[in-house]
Design a protein around this motif. Structure first.
Motif, PDB file in Angstrom:
ATOM      1  N   GLN A   1       0.690  -1.209   0.004  1.00 57.16           N
ATOM      2  CA  GLN A   1       0.001  -0.057  -0.005  1.00 57.16           C
ATOM      3  C   GLN A   1       0.827   1.204   0.030  1.00 57.16           C
ATOM      4  O   GLN A   1       0.319   2.379  -0.413  1.00 57.16           O
ATOM      5  N   GLY A   2       2.069   1.170   0.572  1.00 57.76           N
ATOM      6  CA  GLY A   2       2.830   2.535   0.571  1.00 57.76           C
ATOM      7  C   GLY A   2       3.752   2.713  -0.946  1.00 57.76           C
ATOM      8  O   GLY A   2       3.141   2.057  -1.925  1.00 57.76           O
ATOM      9  N   ARG A   3       4.190   3.968  -1.008  1.00 58.28           N
ATOM     10  CA  ARG A   3       4.750   4.417  -2.147  1.00 58.28           C
ATOM     11  C   ARG A   3       6.206   4.117  -2.235  1.00 58.28           C
ATOM     12  O   ARG A   3       7.007   4.508  -1.347  1.00 58.28           O
ATOM     13  N   LYS A   4       6.690   3.389  -3.460  1.00 56.93           N
ATOM     14  CA  LYS A   4       7.888   2.973  -3.577  1.00 56.93           C
ATOM     15  C   LYS A   4       8.712   4.239  -4.278  1.00 56.93           C
ATOM     16  O   LYS A   4       8.500   4.365  -5.191  1.00 56.93           O
ATOM     17  N   LEU A   5       9.870   4.537  -3.482  1.00 58.18           N
ATOM     18  CA  LEU A   5      10.821   5.582  -3.995  1.00 58.18           C
ATOM     19  C   LEU A   5      11.783   4.833  -5.053  1.00 58.18           C
ATOM     20  O   LEU A   5      11.911   3.402  -5.039  1.00 58.18           O
ATOM     21  N   PRO A   6      12.349   5.520  -5.636  1.00 60.80           N
ATOM     22  CA  PRO A   6      13.939   4.876  -6.438  1.00 60.80           C
ATOM     23  C   PRO A   6      14.667   4.135  -5.678  1.00 60.80           C
ATOM     24  O   PRO A   6      14.677   4.592  -4.321  1.00 60.80           O
ATOM     25  N   ASN A   7      15.416   3.235  -6.080  1.00 55.27           N
ATOM     26  CA  ASN A   7      16.171   2.334  -5.228  1.00 55.27           C
ATOM     27  C   ASN A   7      17.473   3.375  -4.752  1.00 55.27           C
ATOM     28  O   ASN A   7      17.627   4.407  -5.241  1.00 55.27           O
ATOM     29  N   MET A   8      17.792   3.245  -3.459  1.00 53.15           N
ATOM     30  CA  MET A   8      18.848   3.911  -2.718  1.00 53.15           C
ATOM     31  C   MET A   8      20.343   3.566  -3.386  1.00 53.15           C
ATOM     32  O   MET A   8      20.341   2.467  -3.728  1.00 53.15           O
ATOM     33  N   SER A   9      20.953   4.546  -3.393  1.00 54.05           N
ATOM     34  CA  SER A   9      22.537   4.364  -3.960  1.00 54.05           C
ATOM     35  C   SER A   9      23.524   4.280  -2.552  1.00 54.05           C
ATOM     36  O   SER A   9      24.387   4.091  -2.950  1.00 54.05           O
ATOM     37  N   SER A  10      22.882   4.820  -1.562  1.00 49.48           N
ATOM     38  CA  SER A  10      23.932   4.539  -0.346  1.00 49.48           C
ATOM     39  C   SER A  10      22.902   4.059   0.860  1.00 49.48           C
ATOM     40  O   SER A  10      21.626   4.058   0.682  1.00 49.48           O
ATOM     41  N   LYS A  11      23.517   4.112   2.016  1.00 47.72           N
ATOM     42  CA  LYS A  11      22.785   3.745   3.201  1.00 47.72           C
ATOM     43  C   LYS A  11      21.738   4.724   3.585  1.00 47.72           C
ATOM     44  O   LYS A  11      20.653   4.392   4.180  1.00 47.72           O
ATOM     45  N   THR A  12      22.095   5.923   3.115  1.00 48.00           N
ATOM     46  CA  THR A  12      20.998   6.924   3.648  1.00 48.00           C
ATOM     47  C   THR A  12      20.446   7.757   2.359  1.00 48.00           C
ATOM     48  O   THR A  12      21.304   7.912   1.568  1.00 48.00           O
ATOM     49  N   TYR A  13      19.366   8.388   2.566  1.00 49.14           N
ATOM     50  CA  TYR A  13      18.642   8.980   1.356  1.00 49.14           C
ATOM     51  C   TYR A  13      17.875  10.234   2.018  1.00 49.14           C
ATOM     52  O   TYR A  13      17.251  10.218   2.779  1.00 49.14           O
ATOM     53  N   ARG A  14      18.446  11.559   1.627  1.00 44.94           N
ATOM     54  CA  ARG A  14      17.868  12.591   2.375  1.00 44.94           C
ATOM     55  C   ARG A  14      16.690  13.023   1.396  1.00 44.94           C
ATOM     56  O   ARG A  14      16.775  13.274   0.120  1.00 44.94           O
ATOM     57  N   MET A  15      15.652  13.140   1.979  1.00 45.39           N
ATOM     58  CA  MET A  15      14.356  13.558   1.286  1.00 45.39           C
ATOM     59  C   MET A  15      13.864  15.171   1.606  1.00 45.39           C
ATOM     60  O   MET A  15      13.312  15.138   2.892  1.00 45.39           O
ATOM     61  N   PRO A  16      13.838  16.037   0.717  1.00 49.40           N
ATOM     62  CA  PRO A  16      13.240  17.293   1.103  1.00 49.40           C
ATOM     63  C   PRO A  16      11.643  17.155   1.277  1.00 49.40           C
ATOM     64  O   PRO A  16      11.287  16.775   0.102  1.00 49.40           O
ATOM     65  N   VAL A  17      11.374  17.953   2.267  1.00 48.38           N
ATOM     66  CA  VAL A  17       9.799  17.904   2.364  1.00 48.38           C
ATOM     67  C   VAL A  17       9.449  19.503   2.734  1.00 48.38           C
ATOM     68  O   VAL A  17      10.174  20.143   3.629  1.00 48.38           O
ATOM     69  N   LEU A  18       8.510  19.742   2.216  1.00 47.80           N
ATOM     70  CA  LEU A  18       7.940  21.289   2.355  1.00 47.80           C
ATOM     71  C   LEU A  18       7.634  21.411   3.556  1.00 47.80           C
ATOM     72  O   LEU A  18       6.792  20.594   4.355  1.00 47.80           O
ATOM     73  N   ASP A  19       7.991  22.601   4.333  1.00 52.62           N
ATOM     74  CA  ASP A  19       7.760  22.686   5.912  1.00 52.62           C
ATOM     75  C   ASP A  19       7.373  24.213   6.004  1.00 52.62           C
ATOM     76  O   ASP A  19       6.882  24.461   7.121  1.00 52.62           O
ATOM     77  N   MET A  20       7.144  24.907   5.054  1.00 52.48           N
ATOM     78  CA  MET A  20       6.628  26.405   5.322  1.00 52.48           C
ATOM     79  C   MET A  20       6.231  26.803   3.837  1.00 52.48           C
ATOM     80  O   MET A  20       6.806  26.655   2.831  1.00 52.48           O
ATOM     81  N   LEU A  21       4.746  27.199   3.889  1.00 48.34           N
ATOM     82  CA  LEU A  21       3.941  27.652   2.876  1.00 48.34           C
ATOM     83  C   LEU A  21       4.108  29.077   2.374  1.00 48.34           C
ATOM     84  O   LEU A  21       4.181  29.850   3.606  1.00 48.34           O
ATOM     85  N   PRO A  22       3.848  29.581   1.125  1.00 46.82           N
ATOM     86  CA  PRO A  22       4.072  30.870   0.828  1.00 46.82           C
ATOM     87  C   PRO A  22       2.477  31.412   1.354  1.00 46.82           C
ATOM     88  O   PRO A  22       1.762  30.878   1.406  1.00 46.82           O
TER      89      PRO A  22
END
Length: 326
Positions: A48-69
């Motif tokens: 049921q979840g959303r699959k992201l592209p495979n990771m190329s390293s142990k960690t993956y940094r994902m930017p997430v919107l935190d403030m709206l205009p």
């Protein structure tokens, strides 16, 4: 079939001590991919979840919107226009290892007419699916680097509905203040539900004001389980804990995961398989057995971006749970 001869202790729960160079790959890559798809199907969370592209390293940094205009009206023809800004937070997905060891008698492997993978594949996919669902939903044996599970996250955000013995189930699910409404209060729309198998009987027993069943139109046709247009999933791999949640509803596009390493298989012909208490479960050489080790690595996150309905990240949650009360 190539078998690497070596002395190596295999631990059922401590796969990280196994020498990576100690054995050869057992099966070709396309077979590993087939197992990966089986794990995704077997796991209620990954399906049921959303699959992201495979990771190329142990960690993956994902930017997430935190403030709206913010936009403003301009006062008159010569009024000054104001400025605004946007901001992004970062969520980090950390890949952790999942492993299982399958001891097999050598006599079985030597029988070329025996469909080994027909027996092993369902067990491997079931084992992987169960441990993934347990960790992501209920924090069961989750790695320290992983975030809190769905139930803990929903509880901390106050997205919890309690179903008492005398409560109306329909209202607790569909009504104002129900589990679906809890998700909507955070600015998300429910895309799916996960529930304990016992919920099937509860839903079949729902009746309208005239006494007619809501979910079943007759006793012969199959029951379609969906709520407010969103499908329901009833995990039967043993991972769902009804003592912690009867049902989990939410926007499952906000449950994202990424695979760092497809399932790999290695075959060991000598050594011992130990239980976690140190006792010997199998002596491969003495019992004419081999041990097949399956390993994969993956990580997950809940992006939970800011939205106009609920800007407070502490109470904003794309999931809600219904648990049993007194």
């Amino acid at each position: 079939m190539s078998r690497n001869r070596m002395n190596l202790r295999l631990f059922e729960s401590d796969a990280n001590i196994i020498d990576r160079t100690g054995a050869d790959t057992l099966i070709p890559e396309e077979k590993a991919r087939e197992i990966i798809q089986g794990v995704i199907t077997q796991s209620a969370v990954l399906s049921q979840g959303r699959k992201l592209p495979n990771m190329s390293s142990k960690t993956y940094r994902m930017p997430v919107l935190d403030m709206l205009p913010i936009a403003y009206f301009v006062n008159g023809d010569t009024g000054q226009k104001k400025t605004t800004k946007m901001a992004w937070d970062k969520k980090i997905i950390t890949a952790e290892e999942i492993a299982v060891i399958v001891p097999i008698p050598e006599a079985v492997l030597d029988d070329s007419d025996y469909d080994i993978w027909g027996e092993v594949r369902p067990r491997v996919t079931e084992a992987f699916g169960k441990v993934i669902d347990g960790a992501i939903l209920f924090d069961v044996n989750k790695p320290d680097s992983w975030r809190d599970g769905i139930v803990t996250t929903s509880t901390d955000a106050g997205s919890v509905i309690t179903l008492g013995a005398s409560d109306n189930l329909y209202d607790k699910i569909m009504g104002e203040g129900g589990v679906i409404a809890k998700v909507e209060e955070s600015g998300f729309f429910v895309t799916g539900h996960m529930a304990d198998i016992s919920m099937r009987a509860k839903l079949r027993g729902l009746k309208d004001t005239t006494g007619n069943p809501i979910f079943k139109s007759d006793m012969q046709g199959g029951t379609t389980y969906s709520l407010d247009g969103s499908p329901m999933n009833f995990p039967n791999n043993g991972a769902f804990d009804k003592s912690k949640a009867l049902m989990i509803s939410g926007d499952f596009s906000q449950l994202v995961y990424s695979i760092r390493q497809d399932i790999t298989f290695k075959l060991f012909t000598e050594g011992i398989v130990q239980n976690t208490d140190g006792s010997i479960a199998y002596n491969l050489m003495q019992q004419d057995m081999v041990a097949l080790r399956a390993v994969m690595r993956l990580g997950w996150e809940i992006p939970n971006p800011i939205n106009s309905v609920q800007p407070d990240k502490e109470t904003r949650c794309p999931f809600a749970i219904m648990r049993a009360g007194e």
